[in-house]
Scaffold this motif. Sequence first.
Motif, PDB file in Angstrom:
ATOM      1  N   LYS A   1     -27.103  21.443  25.539  1.00  0.00           N
ATOM      2  CA  LYS A   1     -27.732  21.395  24.216  1.00  0.00           C
ATOM      3  C   LYS A   1     -26.689  21.711  23.128  1.00  0.00           C
ATOM      4  CE  LYS A   1     -31.296  23.609  21.555  1.00  0.00           C
ATOM      5  NZ  LYS A   1     -32.149  24.767  21.454  1.00  0.00           N
ATOM      6  N   GLU A   2     -25.885  22.728  23.377  1.00  0.00           N
ATOM      7  CA  GLU A   2     -24.852  23.127  22.419  1.00  0.00           C
ATOM      8  C   GLU A   2     -23.844  21.991  22.193  1.00  0.00           C
ATOM      9  OE1 GLU A   2     -21.385  26.368  22.685  1.00  0.00           O
ATOM     10  OE2 GLU A   2     -23.399  27.217  22.932  1.00  0.00           O
ATOM     11  N   GLU A   3     -23.559  21.239  23.243  1.00  0.00           N
ATOM     12  CA  GLU A   3     -22.612  20.131  23.143  1.00  0.00           C
ATOM     13  C   GLU A   3     -23.259  18.841  22.612  1.00  0.00           C
ATOM     14  OE1 GLU A   3     -20.473  19.629  26.802  1.00  0.00           O
ATOM     15  OE2 GLU A   3     -19.538  21.601  26.632  1.00  0.00           O
ATOM     16  N   GLY A   4     -24.565  18.890  22.369  1.00  0.00           N
ATOM     17  CA  GLY A   4     -25.244  17.749  21.772  1.00  0.00           C
ATOM     18  C   GLY A   4     -25.789  16.725  22.740  1.00  0.00           C
ATOM     19  N   TYR A   5     -25.864  17.068  24.040  1.00  0.00           N
ATOM     20  CA  TYR A   5     -26.383  16.127  25.031  1.00  0.00           C
ATOM     21  C   TYR A   5     -27.890  16.241  25.214  1.00  0.00           C
ATOM     22  CZ  TYR A   5     -21.536  15.268  26.248  1.00  0.00           C
ATOM     23  OH  TYR A   5     -20.203  14.934  26.198  1.00  0.00           O
ATOM     24  N   LEU A   6     -28.449  17.405  24.911  1.00  0.00           N
ATOM     25  CA  LEU A   6     -29.892  17.631  25.010  1.00  0.00           C
ATOM     26  C   LEU A   6     -30.426  18.119  23.674  1.00  0.00           C
ATOM     27  CD1 LEU A   6     -30.176  19.511  28.443  1.00  0.00           C
ATOM     28  CD2 LEU A   6     -30.693  17.109  27.998  1.00  0.00           C
ATOM     29  N   LEU A   7     -31.684  17.809  23.415  1.00  0.00           N
ATOM     30  CA  LEU A   7     -32.382  18.262  22.213  1.00  0.00           C
ATOM     31  C   LEU A   7     -33.672  18.960  22.617  1.00  0.00           C
ATOM     32  CD1 LEU A   7     -32.267  14.897  20.218  1.00  0.00           C
ATOM     33  CD2 LEU A   7     -30.777  16.873  19.851  1.00  0.00           C
ATOM     34  N   ASP A   8     -34.133  19.877  21.783  1.00  0.00           N
ATOM     35  CA  ASP A   8     -35.460  20.469  21.973  1.00  0.00           C
ATOM     36  C   ASP A   8     -36.473  19.602  21.247  1.00  0.00           C
ATOM     37  OD1 ASP A   8     -34.909  22.683  23.563  1.00  0.00           O
ATOM     38  OD2 ASP A   8     -34.400  23.931  21.844  1.00  0.00           O
ATOM     39  N   GLU A   9     -37.593  19.361  21.913  1.00  0.00           N
ATOM     40  CA  GLU A   9     -38.663  18.565  21.332  1.00  0.00           C
ATOM     41  C   GLU A   9     -39.981  19.246  21.657  1.00  0.00           C
ATOM     42  OE1 GLU A   9     -39.385  13.994  21.777  1.00  0.00           O
ATOM     43  OE2 GLU A   9     -40.443  14.979  23.419  1.00  0.00           O
ATOM     44  N   PRO A  10     -40.919  19.314  20.698  1.00  0.00           N
ATOM     45  CA  PRO A  10     -42.223  19.883  21.024  1.00  0.00           C
ATOM     46  C   PRO A  10     -42.949  18.993  22.036  1.00  0.00           C
ATOM     47  CG  PRO A  10     -42.010  19.454  18.651  1.00  0.00           C
ATOM     48  CD  PRO A  10     -40.795  18.902  19.323  1.00  0.00           C
ATOM     49  N   ASN A  11     -43.528  19.632  23.054  1.00  0.00           N
ATOM     50  CA  ASN A  11     -44.302  18.891  24.043  1.00  0.00           C
ATOM     51  C   ASN A  11     -45.748  18.880  23.572  1.00  0.00           C
ATOM     52  OD1 ASN A  11     -45.763  17.987  26.250  1.00  0.00           O
ATOM     53  ND2 ASN A  11     -44.418  18.973  27.730  1.00  0.00           N
ATOM     54  N   PRO A  12     -46.272  17.699  23.196  1.00  0.00           N
ATOM     55  CA  PRO A  12     -47.630  17.646  22.650  1.00  0.00           C
ATOM     56  C   PRO A  12     -48.705  18.113  23.624  1.00  0.00           C
ATOM     57  CG  PRO A  12     -46.748  15.433  23.004  1.00  0.00           C
ATOM     58  CD  PRO A  12     -45.645  16.402  23.301  1.00  0.00           C
ATOM     59  N   GLU A  13     -48.441  18.005  24.922  1.00  0.00           N
ATOM     60  CA  GLU A  13     -49.439  18.393  25.923  1.00  0.00           C
ATOM     61  C   GLU A  13     -49.531  19.903  26.101  1.00  0.00           C
ATOM     62  OE1 GLU A  13     -48.931  16.355  29.607  1.00  0.00           O
ATOM     63  OE2 GLU A  13     -48.683  14.419  28.621  1.00  0.00           O
ATOM     64  N   THR A  14     -48.385  20.585  26.055  1.00  0.00           N
ATOM     65  CA  THR A  14     -48.385  22.022  26.340  1.00  0.00           C
ATOM     66  C   THR A  14     -48.200  22.890  25.102  1.00  0.00           C
ATOM     67  OG1 THR A  14     -46.000  22.105  26.714  1.00  0.00           O
ATOM     68  CG2 THR A  14     -47.390  21.587  28.619  1.00  0.00           C
ATOM     69  N   GLY A  15     -47.683  22.298  24.023  1.00  0.00           N
ATOM     70  CA  GLY A  15     -47.403  23.083  22.829  1.00  0.00           C
ATOM     71  C   GLY A  15     -46.062  23.807  22.907  1.00  0.00           C
ATOM     72  N   LYS A  16     -45.412  23.766  24.073  1.00  0.00           N
ATOM     73  CA  LYS A  16     -44.101  24.387  24.237  1.00  0.00           C
ATOM     74  C   LYS A  16     -43.020  23.360  23.894  1.00  0.00           C
ATOM     75  CE  LYS A  16     -45.736  27.253  28.037  1.00  0.00           C
ATOM     76  NZ  LYS A  16     -45.608  27.576  29.452  1.00  0.00           N
ATOM     77  N   THR A  17     -41.781  23.807  23.869  1.00  0.00           N
ATOM     78  CA  THR A  17     -40.708  22.837  23.661  1.00  0.00           C
ATOM     79  C   THR A  17     -40.157  22.402  25.007  1.00  0.00           C
ATOM     80  OG1 THR A  17     -39.036  24.566  23.468  1.00  0.00           O
ATOM     81  CG2 THR A  17     -40.021  23.780  21.421  1.00  0.00           C
ATOM     82  N   ARG A  18     -39.611  21.221  25.024  1.00  0.00           N
ATOM     83  CA  ARG A  18     -38.983  20.702  26.229  1.00  0.00           C
ATOM     84  C   ARG A  18     -37.646  20.099  25.835  1.00  0.00           C
ATOM     85  NH1 ARG A  18     -41.510  14.874  27.756  1.00  0.00           N
ATOM     86  NH2 ARG A  18     -41.199  13.909  25.735  1.00  0.00           N
ATOM     87  N   LYS A  19     -36.773  19.957  26.801  1.00  0.00           N
ATOM     88  CA  LYS A  19     -35.459  19.359  26.570  1.00  0.00           C
ATOM     89  C   LYS A  19     -35.551  17.862  26.852  1.00  0.00           C
ATOM     90  CE  LYS A  19     -32.997  23.447  26.564  1.00  0.00           C
ATOM     91  NZ  LYS A  19     -33.985  24.187  25.866  1.00  0.00           N
TER      92      LYS A  19
END
Length: 111
Positions: A46-64
């Motif tokens: 994530k720090e290197e820009g390969y992954l992003l955090d996105e809200p998961n509409p089903e769980t309300g949590k974030t996912r990569k």
Amino acid sequence: FPIEILDSFTYVEDKSITHVLNQIYEPIADMNVKKISVTKVTAALKEEGYLLDEPNPETGKTRKIPSEKGKQLGIYLVEREYNGRMYEAVTYNKNAQEYVVGLIRKIAEEQ
């Protein structure tokens, strides 16, 4: 952490980061050594820009999820089913897995 185990990594198939790390750590499973966690590896990606955090509409949590840079590296989403529910799994191809091996080496050397 025995860095030399990274030299014996061979690509088998596209898989999740958890399965990639399980394969890497299999030779040292019985050894009492500190392994680098999935959380630490994904945080570095994530720090290197390969992954992003996105809200998961089903769980309300974030996912990569993979960024454009991550997709170019070989990280992609695959739709899977578990217990009758569909979900998207972040999957790593050969190139991405080899990058992860190098990243683990870098993290281990910095510790």
